[in-house]
Design a protein around this motif. Structure first.
Motif, short mmCIF file in Angstrom:
data_model
loop_
_atom_site.label_atom_id
_atom_site.label_comp_id
_atom_site.label_asym_id
_atom_site.label_seq_id
_atom_site.Cartn_x
_atom_site.Cartn_y
_atom_site.Cartn_z
N ARG A 1 0.82 -1.20 0.00
CA ARG A 1 0.00 0.00 0.00
C ARG A 1 0.86 1.25 0.00
N GLU A 2 1.88 1.23 0.83
CA GLU A 2 2.78 2.39 0.89
C GLU A 2 3.36 2.70 -0.47
N ASP A 3 3.81 1.62 -1.12
CA ASP A 3 4.40 1.82 -2.44
C ASP A 3 3.42 2.43 -3.41
N GLU A 4 2.18 1.88 -3.39
CA GLU A 4 1.18 2.41 -4.32
C GLU A 4 0.93 3.88 -4.06
N ARG A 5 0.77 4.22 -2.78
CA ARG A 5 0.50 5.62 -2.45
C ARG A 5 1.63 6.51 -2.94
N TYR A 6 2.81 6.03 -2.74
CA TYR A 6 3.96 6.82 -3.18
C TYR A 6 3.94 7.04 -4.68
N ALA A 7 3.65 5.91 -5.41
CA ALA A 7 3.62 6.02 -6.87
C ALA A 7 2.57 7.04 -7.29
N LEU A 8 1.40 6.96 -6.66
CA LEU A 8 0.31 7.89 -7.00
C LEU A 8 0.74 9.34 -6.76
N LYS A 9 1.39 9.53 -5.60
CA LYS A 9 1.80 10.90 -5.28
C LYS A 9 2.74 11.44 -6.35
N ILE A 10 3.67 10.60 -6.74
CA ILE A 10 4.63 11.05 -7.74
C ILE A 10 3.92 11.40 -9.06
#
Lengths: 423, 357
Positions: A124-133
C-alpha cells in the motif's frame, strides 16, 4: 507406516550459533519439509522424521538450512549467547512435547500472518507513493502550461498599455501639429493681407506687379494643395429599389436540414387529409393537387391582384373559400378586389364576414381588422352612406391611431357630412 | 505544428453583466469596447468599457427605451466614431457616445426588429460615401446614408404579394473605389443574396439549405475575394468570389463544426485568411483558409469558373455553455478580440502566435 526417527545426527556449537547436520539417507532434497520455530525444530522427510526441542530459544528468522550432499546442515543463531549443554531438552514428557509442538505451530502461524500483513502494508505504501509522484508530475505539466498562458497574458497586457500610451502621445502630438498648422495658416493669412494692401499702394510699379503675380501664384498653389488634403466624400447615392423573390418555404420557421424530412412528411399528411375531404366535390376532380390548397389559391389571388387582374383574383379567392370558408384573409382580399371593381355591396359583405371571423380582438389581427374597416368604410362612402362610412373609419382609427392617411380620409368624410347637413 | 506552436486562445478578462448582451464592438483606435443589449425591464442599454491593467472598467452607460440588437462603427469617421445601432423596434440610430441624449441620425427604418447592421466607408477604410445597411425581420434590407433623412438610398424588398422571410444578417463588400459596392444578405430560409449597389441589381443568389446566421467578406475595401456564410446545423461555407460562373455562381467549400448553430464569423483584420467562428455550444474555432493551386479553371464549355480552396482548424476552445452570439477583433492590436455570450458575460480574449501562422 509411522515415521522413522533420526537419531544419528551430529551437532556443534559456538557461543552464538549451533551447527546441526542431519543425514538425508537417500531421500530427495525436495521432499524435505522443515518446520522451525524459536524452541522447536522439526524436519520431516518421509519416511524419516527428526524432532528437536531446543535447549534455548533461537533466532528462527535468520537461521539457515542448507540441503544437499545427502545431508541437511542447519545454522541456528542463538538468541542468547552461551554454550548449550545439549541440543535438545532432556526431560520432556509426552504432554510437554505436545504442548511445545502446539505452541510452535501457533507461533509459526502468527509469524506468517505478521509477514503477510507487513507485505500488504508495504505494498500500500508503495502504491501511495507512486500515485503521489504521478500527481506531482501532472501538476507540474499543468503549471507549465498555466505559466505559459499567464506569460502571454502579461505580455499582451503590457503591450496594450504601451500601445495606449503611444496613442495618447500620438494624440497629443497631433494636437500640437494642428495648433502649429493653424498658427502657420494664420500667419499666411496675415501675410496675404499685408501683401494685398501693399500691392494696392504700388499698382503702377512693374516690379511689384511681377512680385504680386509671383506671390499670388504661390498662394494659389498653397490653396490648391490644401484642397487636395480635404477628403472628397461623394454625394449620397441616388435612391434605388431591388425587388427580390425568396426560395419558397411553407413554414414560418427557419430552414434546417435535419427537419426537412419531418416537414415533408407533415405536408404530405396535410395533402392527404385535404384530398379525403374534397373527394365528394365532383368539380374539383380535374384540378391539380396544388390548386386544391386554399393557401396556394390565396397566394395566386394575391399575385393576380398585384397584376390588376381582379376578376381572376376573385375566382381564385372564391375557390379557396369553397374549400375552407373560415380564413378571414380570403374575405379581406376578395373585398379589396370587389372595391377595385366597384362592386360596393359585395365589398361590404366580404369585409363584414372578415370582421366576423376576426372576432377575438387581439393585437395579431389588428392589422387585418383595420384593413377590413377601411375597405368597408370606403365602400359605404362610395354608396354615399357617409355616416356608416365614418363609423368604420373611426373604428379603424381606434385600432391604429397613428395612421395619417386614414385620419385625413376621416376628416374629409366629416367635412362632407357637415357640408350636407348645413345644406 | 506541435501543440505549443499553434495559436492559443486565452481568456484574458471576463466580465459578468446584469443584462442580456447581444453585440459587442471595439471602439476604433482605442482600448475601449461597447456592449449592446437589453435589461430585464425591457429597456435598451449601451455600455462603454475600457481595458486597464488587466481588467475592464465601465466608463459610460446609456439606457434607452427600446432594446438594442446590433451596432457598428463601420460608417463613422475616425475623429467622431459614432455608433450606429439597430433596435428591437426597427429604429436605426446613430449615437455620439459623448453626447448620447439625442441621436445624431434617427429613422424608423423597418416595421420589425433590425437583426443585423453593417457600415462601410468610415474609419479610413474603403472609398466612397459612408453608408449603413440594415437587415430586418420584415424581410427587407435597406441601405442608409446619414445625410439623407427618412428615405433609404437602397431598398431590397420582396416583390408585391410575396410572403416575406426574416433577414438575419447583412454585410458590405467590394468597396474598392468610389462607385463599387456590394451588399450580401442572408435569410432564415437559407437564401444568400448578393446585391450590386452600383447597378442596383441582384448579382447572385443561392440557397445553402440551412438558415443563414452570419455572412462576412474577408475585407470590405478590396475587390471581393472571399465570403463566409455560417448557418444553422453547425455548417459554414466559404465562397471564392473572384470568378463568377453565369449559371453555377461562385465556388465554395463547406465545413461542419460546432455541432450546433454557428452564430458568427469574423475575419482577422490583420490577415484575411484567418477567421474565427462562434458556436451555439459556447465554443470558438479558429480557421485558416488555404487557396487552391489555381483559383479558376475552365469548365466543359470553356467558361471560367472558380475553384474553392480548403479550410483547416487551427485551434478551438470552449468558453461557455451558452451560445457566443457576437465576436469582434480589435483592428489595432493583432489577436485581441472581445466576445459576448448569452450567459450575460463579455470576455476579452487574446489569441497568440497569429503572426507566425
Amino acid at each position: 507406516m509411522p515415521p522413522l526417527q533420526i537419531k544419528d545426527y551430529s551437532w556443534q556449537q559456538t557461543e552464538s550459533a549451533v551447527y546441526l547436520s542431519l543425514p538425508l539417507r537417500g531421500v530427495r532434497p525436495g521432499n524435505a519439509d522443515i518446520f522451525c520455530t524459536e524452541n522447536y525444530l522439526k524436519v520431516n522427510y518421509p519416511p524419516f522424521l527428526f524432532e528437536a526441542f531446543l535447549y534455548a530459544p533461537i533466532d528462527d528468522i535468520n537461521s539457515k538450512a542448507k540441503i544437499g550432499n545427502d545431508a541437511i546442515v542447519f545454522t541456528l543463531f542463538k538468541k542468547e549467547i552461551g554454550m548449550w549443554e545439549a541440543l535438545s531438552l532432556a526431560s520432556v514428557d509426552k504432554e510437554m512435547m505436545q504442548r511445545i509442538r502446539e505452541k510452535s505451530v501457533l507461533q509459526a502461524q502468527a509469524k506468517a500472518k505478521e509477514l503477510t500483513e507487513a507485505k500488504a502494508v508495504t505494498k500500500r505504501e508503495d502504491e501511495r507513493y507512486a500515485l503521489k509522484i504521478m500527481m506531482e508530475i501532472e501538476e507540474n505539466e499543468r503549471k507549465k502550461i498555466e505559466d505559459l498562458k499567464e506569460n502571454e497574458r502579461q505580455k499582451a497586457t503590457k503591450e496594450l498599455e504601451a500601445w495606449k500610451e503611444q496613442q495618447k502621445n500620438a494624440a497629443v502630438e497631433e494636437e500640437k501639429i494642428e495648433k502649429e498648422l493653424k498658427m502657420c495658416q494664420q500667419k499666411k493669412q496675415i501675410e496675404k493681407e499685408i501683401k494685398k494692401s501693399q500691392d494696392k499702394k504700388t499698382t503702377n510699379h512693374i516690379k511689384s506687379m511681377k512680385s504680386k503675380n509671383f506671390t499670388k501664384g504661390k498662394n494659389a498653389k498653397i490653396i490648391f494643395s490644401e484642397k487636395l488634403k480635404d477628403d472628397y466624400v461623394p454625394a449620397p447615392r441616388s435612391t434605388g429599389n431591388i425587388k427580390i423573390q425568396f426560395t419558397p418555404r411553407v413554414f414560418p420557421t427557419a430552414l434546417r436540414e435535419s427537419q426537412v424530412a419531418e416537414e415533408e412528411e407533415w405536408l404530405h399528411k396535410q395533402a392527404e387529409a385535404r384530398r379525403i375531404m374534397n373527394e365528394d366535390i365532383p368539380e374539383l376532380h380535374d384540378l391539380k393537387e396544388e390548386e386544391k390548397n386554399p393557401e396556394w389559391l390565396k397566394d395566386k389571388g394575391n399575385k393576380l391582384f398585384g397584376t390588376e387582374n381582379y376578376l381572376a383574383a376573385i375566382n381564385a379567392y372564391n375557390l379557396a373559400i369553397r374549400l375552407n370558408n373560415k380564413i378571414p384573409s380570403l374575405y379581406l382580399n376578395r373585398a379589396a378586389c370587389h372595391l377595385k371593381l366597384k362592386n360596393l355591396h359585395k365589398t361590404i359583405e366580404d369585409s363584414s364576414k372578415a370582421l366576423e371571423l376576426l372576432i377575438p380582438h387581439v393585437a395579431d389581427n389588428a392589422n387585418a381588422r383595420m384593413k377590413a374597416h377601411v375597405r368597408r368604410g370606403t365602400a359605404f362612402c362610395q354608396l354615399e352612406l357617409y355616416v356608416e362610412g365614418l363609423q368604420d373609419y373611426e373604428a379603424a382609427l381606434k385600432i391604429d391611431p397613428s395612421n395619417k392617411v386614414v385620419r385625413k380620409d376621416a376628416e374629409k368624410i366629416r367635412n362632407i357630412i357637415q357640408g350636407t347637413e348645413l345644406e | 505544428m506541435t501543440a505549443f506552436e499553434k495559436p492559443q486562445i486565452i481568456a484574458h478578462i471576463q466580465k459578468s453583466l446584469n443584462y442580456t448582451v447581444f453585440d459587442c464592438k471595439w471602439v476604433p483606435c482605442s482600448a475601449k469596447f461597447v456592449t449592446l443589449g437589453n435589461y430585464a425591464r425591457g429597456t435598451g442599454v449601451i455600455q462603454l468599457y475600457e481595458i486597464q491593467h488587466g481588467d475592464v472598467t465601465l466608463l459610460r452607460e446609456i439606457e434607452k427605451a427600446k432594446p438594442f440588437k446590433c451596432g457598428t462603427f463601420g460608417a463613422a469617421s475616425l475623429q467622431q466614431r459614432y455608433l450606429a445601432t439597430g433596435d428591437f423596434d426597427g429604429n436605426l440610430n446613430v449615437w455620439n457616445l459623448e453626447a448620447p441624449l439625442t441621436p445624431v441620425y434617427s429613422v424608423k427604418g423597418h416595421k420589425e426588429i433590425i437583426n443585423a447592421i453593417d457600415g462601410v466607408g468610415g474609419l479610413g477604410i474603403g472609398e466612397g460615401a459612408p453608408e449603413i445597411v440594415t437587415g430586418s425581420r420584415d424581410g427587407t434590407v435597406k441601405v442608409w446614408d446619414s445625410r439623407q433623412k427618412d428615405i433609404p438610398v437602397a431598398n431590397m424588398e420582396p416583390v408585391q404579394g410575396e410572403s416575406k422571410r426574416d433577414c438575419w444578417t447583412v454585410a458590405f463588400g467590394n468597396a474598392y473605389n468610389q462607385e463599387e459596392r456590394v451588399v450580401c444578405a442572408g435569410y432564415d430560409n437559407g437564401d444568400v443574396k448578393l446585391f450590386d449597389l452600383k447597378n442596383m441589381s441582384l448579382r447572385w443568389e443561392t440557397n445553402i439549405k440551412n438558415g443563414v446566421c452570419s455572412v462576412e467578406f474577408d475585407r470590405k475595401d478590396i475587390s471581393m475575394n472571399k465570403l463566409v456564410a455560417t448557418s444553422l446545423e453547425g455548417k459554414f461555407h466559404v465562397f471564392d468570389m473572384r470568378t463568377q460562373h453565369p449559371t453555377k455562381g461562385f465556388a465554395s467549400v463547406s465545413e461542419k463544426a460546432h455541432k450546433s448553430t454557428v452564430w458568427q464569423v469574423r475575419h482577422l483584420p490583420q490577415n484575411r485568411e484567418i477567421f474565427m467562428t462562434a458556436g451555439g455550444a459556447g465554443a470558438l474555432h479558429l480557421w485558416k483558409y488555404e487557396y487552391p493551386v489555381q483559383r479558376s479553371k475552365k469548365d466543359s464549355e470553356g467558361v471560367e469558373m472558380g475553384v474553392a480552396g480548403s479550410v483547416s482548424l487551427l485551434q478551438n476552445v470552449t468558453l461557455s455553455t451558452q451560445p457566443i452570439s457576437s465576436l469582434d477583433w480589435s483592428p489595432d492590436k493583432r489577436g485581441l478580440c472581445v466576445c459576448s455570450a448569452f450567459d450575460q458575460t463579455v470576455r476579452v480574449l487574446i489569441v497568440t502566435k497569429l503572426n507566425k501562422v
